[in-house]
Design a protein around this motif. Structure first.
Motif, PDB file in Angstrom:
ATOM      1  N   THR A   1     -10.251   3.762  14.884  1.00 53.48           N
ATOM      2  CA  THR A   1     -11.657   3.926  14.496  1.00 53.48           C
ATOM      3  C   THR A   1     -11.851   5.152  13.605  1.00 53.48           C
ATOM      4  OG1 THR A   1     -11.867   4.945  16.658  1.00 53.48           O
ATOM      5  CG2 THR A   1     -12.856   2.775  16.394  1.00 53.48           C
TER       6      THR A   1
ATOM      7  N   LYS B   1      -7.078   3.632  19.274  1.00 49.99           N
ATOM      8  CA  LYS B   1      -8.007   2.787  18.518  1.00 49.99           C
ATOM      9  C   LYS B   1      -8.097   3.260  17.075  1.00 49.99           C
ATOM     10  CE  LYS B   1     -11.671   3.615  20.681  1.00 49.99           C
ATOM     11  NZ  LYS B   1     -12.979   4.001  21.086  1.00 49.99           N
TER      12      LYS B   1
ATOM     13  N   LYS C   1     -12.442  11.038  17.111  1.00 51.01           N
ATOM     14  CA  LYS C   1     -12.082  10.724  15.723  1.00 51.01           C
ATOM     15  C   LYS C   1     -13.165  10.001  14.945  1.00 51.01           C
ATOM     16  CE  LYS C   1      -8.816   7.433  17.386  1.00 51.01           C
ATOM     17  NZ  LYS C   1      -9.649   6.655  18.311  1.00 51.01           N
ATOM     18  N   SER C   2     -14.121   9.360  15.652  1.00 49.27           N
ATOM     19  CA  SER C   2     -15.131   8.630  14.893  1.00 49.27           C
ATOM     20  C   SER C   2     -16.436   9.415  14.730  1.00 49.27           C
ATOM     21  CB  SER C   2     -15.391   7.259  15.539  1.00 49.27           C
ATOM     22  OG  SER C   2     -15.916   7.430  16.829  1.00 49.27           O
TER      23      SER C   2
HETATM   24  N1  AQP Z   1     -10.507  15.196  22.369  1.00 54.78           N
HETATM   25  C1  AQP Z   1      -9.566  14.627  23.107  1.00 54.78           C
HETATM   26  N2  AQP Z   1      -8.869  15.384  23.985  1.00 54.78           N
HETATM   27  C2  AQP Z   1      -7.890  14.818  24.734  1.00 54.78           C
HETATM   28  N3  AQP Z   1      -7.527  13.531  24.665  1.00 54.78           N
HETATM   29  C3  AQP Z   1      -8.175  12.751  23.792  1.00 54.78           C
HETATM   30  N4  AQP Z   1      -8.043  11.442  23.466  1.00 54.78           N
HETATM   31  C4  AQP Z   1      -8.935  11.139  22.506  1.00 54.78           C
HETATM   32  N5  AQP Z   1      -9.656  12.227  22.184  1.00 54.78           N
HETATM   33  C5  AQP Z   1      -9.223  13.249  22.966  1.00 54.78           C
HETATM   34  C6  AQP Z   1      -7.058  10.526  24.066  1.00 54.78           C
HETATM   35  O1  AQP Z   1      -6.383   9.861  23.014  1.00 54.78           O
HETATM   36  C7  AQP Z   1      -6.003   8.552  23.467  1.00 54.78           C
HETATM   37  C8  AQP Z   1      -6.349   7.529  22.447  1.00 54.78           C
HETATM   38  O2  AQP Z   1      -7.737   7.537  22.267  1.00 54.78           O
HETATM   39  P1  AQP Z   1      -8.504   6.279  21.685  1.00 54.78           P
HETATM   40  O3  AQP Z   1      -7.995   5.983  20.351  1.00 54.78           O
HETATM   41  O4  AQP Z   1      -8.494   5.163  22.673  1.00 54.78           O
HETATM   42  O5  AQP Z   1      -9.960   6.702  21.510  1.00 54.78           O
HETATM   43  P2  AQP Z   1     -10.942   7.538  22.324  1.00 54.78           P
HETATM   44  O6  AQP Z   1     -10.464   7.994  23.652  1.00 54.78           O
HETATM   45  O7  AQP Z   1     -12.263   6.838  22.350  1.00 54.78           O
HETATM   46  O8  AQP Z   1     -10.935   8.758  21.384  1.00 54.78           O
HETATM   47  P3  AQP Z   1     -11.785   9.075  20.160  1.00 54.78           P
HETATM   48  O9  AQP Z   1     -10.860   9.780  19.239  1.00 54.78           O
HETATM   49  O10 AQP Z   1     -12.975   9.832  20.641  1.00 54.78           O
HETATM   50  O11 AQP Z   1     -12.247   7.734  19.475  1.00 54.78           O
HETATM   51  P4  AQP Z   1     -13.720   7.296  19.192  1.00 54.78           P
HETATM   52  O12 AQP Z   1     -14.382   8.470  18.525  1.00 54.78           O
HETATM   53  O13 AQP Z   1     -13.590   6.111  18.305  1.00 54.78           O
HETATM   54  O14 AQP Z   1     -14.350   6.920  20.517  1.00 54.78           O
HETATM   55  C9  AQP Z   1      -6.696   8.318  24.798  1.00 54.78           C
HETATM   56  O15 AQP Z   1      -5.749   8.460  25.841  1.00 54.78           O
HETATM   57  C10 AQP Z   1      -7.728   9.417  24.849  1.00 54.78           C
HETATM   58  O16 AQP Z   1      -8.003   9.826  26.197  1.00 54.78           O
END
Ligand code: AQP
Length: 332
Positions: free
Chosen positions: A11, A9, A200-201
């Motif tokens: 974000t 994502k 990331k967000s």
């Molecule tokens: N901290 C993490 N450790 C291991 N895996 C992670 N993933 C994200 N953060 C970690 C994995 O990265 C893939 C893509 O993630 P995403 O873009 O769908 O977003 P997310 O899981 O919601 O991760 P973020 O970075 O925390 O985004 P925000 O902050 O916007 O919600 C996924 O396979 C995820 O498991």
């Protein structure tokens, strides 16, 4: 051949968590063993307050980083979700298959909705419905497997339920996908708050290593990581989450075992120093390749254009079939 779908994502800037937890496996394993589709799922970035220019910028950057990390357009299909209309087309049919109660039970909706309300923001309807869009992302491609982290498993369960319900009511249309939980994927925690994941967000970037951070920034963040009150370096996730997180990161970077690595350190300082250098070295080739790709935007655009064409060709027949099955009159 098994077909898989995964996405990222836009974000925020991609983090070390995204890389160690997902992208590295896509590069090293998934694109070789399966017919793999990887998408920058930009529609999912619109469920919370967003800045249009930033989403555009982050989408291009995410695609560029995925290529820099080693996704190979000859081995996989890389595309931007909004370039393929079938996702939104199918999402509506699945909204007509889902129940509001099952969406309101989604943990991410509860958590992010609570956060938005606490910040005085309204909650967008799409925050409630995006798991249905995610189901469309998956079902449009006849996906067999969805490799996801723990936090997304509930959404894939919903996808399965919707596929089964649709098939039972309207005739067999969708492949019912399986969730796979990659065994070795690291769960990277925030360096300033090792009880929560590195996301990331998150607003405070001090505990987040972004893939494009300069080496000195990476070093500073790792050296300032919150550790625990004890002095001994031991791998204990509950009692010493900060140290365990550093050991996990070091192990993921070097291919070692966190418990074994712990035995080699007498101080937190030495562990932080080695972890910082390991992360800098891990990210170096990725940053270099990213810089090359940024200098050649036509190449990235071409990859995304071809990826969207391939994705469209796969999704269109499935979504057309669903339109017919549910009772919509085909265009003459
Ligand atoms: N901290 C993490 N450790 C291991 N895996 C992670 N993933 C994200 N953060 C970690 C994995 O990265 C893939 C893509 O993630 P995403 O873009 O769908 O977003 P997310 O899981 O919601 O991760 P973020 O970075 O925390 O985004 P925000 O902050 O916007 O919600 C996924 O396979 C995820 O498991």
């Amino acid at each position: 051949m098994t077909r898989i779908f995964s996405g990222v994502k836009p974000t925020g800037h991609l983090t070390l968590g995204n890389y160690l937890g997902a992208v590295r496996r896509w590069v090293e394993v998934e694109q070789h063993r399966a017919e793999a589709l990887f998408s920058v799922v930009d529609l999912h970035a619109l469920t919370v307050e967003h800045d249009p220019a930033r989403v555009r910028r982050l989408s291009r950057q995410a695609a560029t980083l995925l290529l820099a990390a080693g996704l190979d357009p000859r081995r996989c299909t890389l595309f931007v979700q909004s370039h393929v209309d079938e996702h939104a087309r199918l999402s509506y049919l699945l909204e007509c298959t889902a129940y509001d109660g099952e969406l309101r039970r989604m943990i991410q909706y509860k958590e992010k909705g609570t956060l938005a309300r606490a910040a005085g923001q309204s909650v967008r309807v799409s925050l409630l419905t995006y798991p249905v869009l995610m189901a469309a992302d998956i079902l449009a491609y006849g996906t067999d497997e969805v490799p996801v982290g723990e936090d997304q498993a509930q959404h894939v369960e919903l996808t399965r339920d919707l596929a089964v319900r649709f098939n039972q009511r309207y005739g067999h249309t969708f492949t019912v996908p399986k969730v796979t939980r990659p065994a070795v994927a690291a769960r990277v925690r925030d360096l300033q708050d090792p009880t929560s994941k590195m996301g990331k967000s998150h607003e405070n970037g001090a505990g987040i290593v972004y893939l494009l951070d300069e080496p000195d920034v990476v070093r500073r963040k790792v050296l300032r990581a919150v550790t625990d009150s004890g002095r001994e370096v031991a791998y204990d996730r509950d009692a010493q989450p900060g140290v365990a997180n550093l050991l996990d990161v070091l192990a993921a970077c070097t291919g070692g075992d966190p418990e074994v690595l712990a035995g080699g350190y007498a101080s937190y300082g030495a562990l932080k120093k080695d972890t910082a250098e390991a992360v800098v070295e891990l990210l170096r080739p990725l940053r270099e390749r990213h810089a090359e790709l940024v200098a050649d935007p036509g190449y990235v655009e071409g990859v995304l254009r071809e990826g969207a064409e391939r994705a469209r060709a796969m999704a269109r027949p499935v979504v057309d079939r669903a339109y017919r099955a549910i009772g919509l009159l085909p265009a003459a």
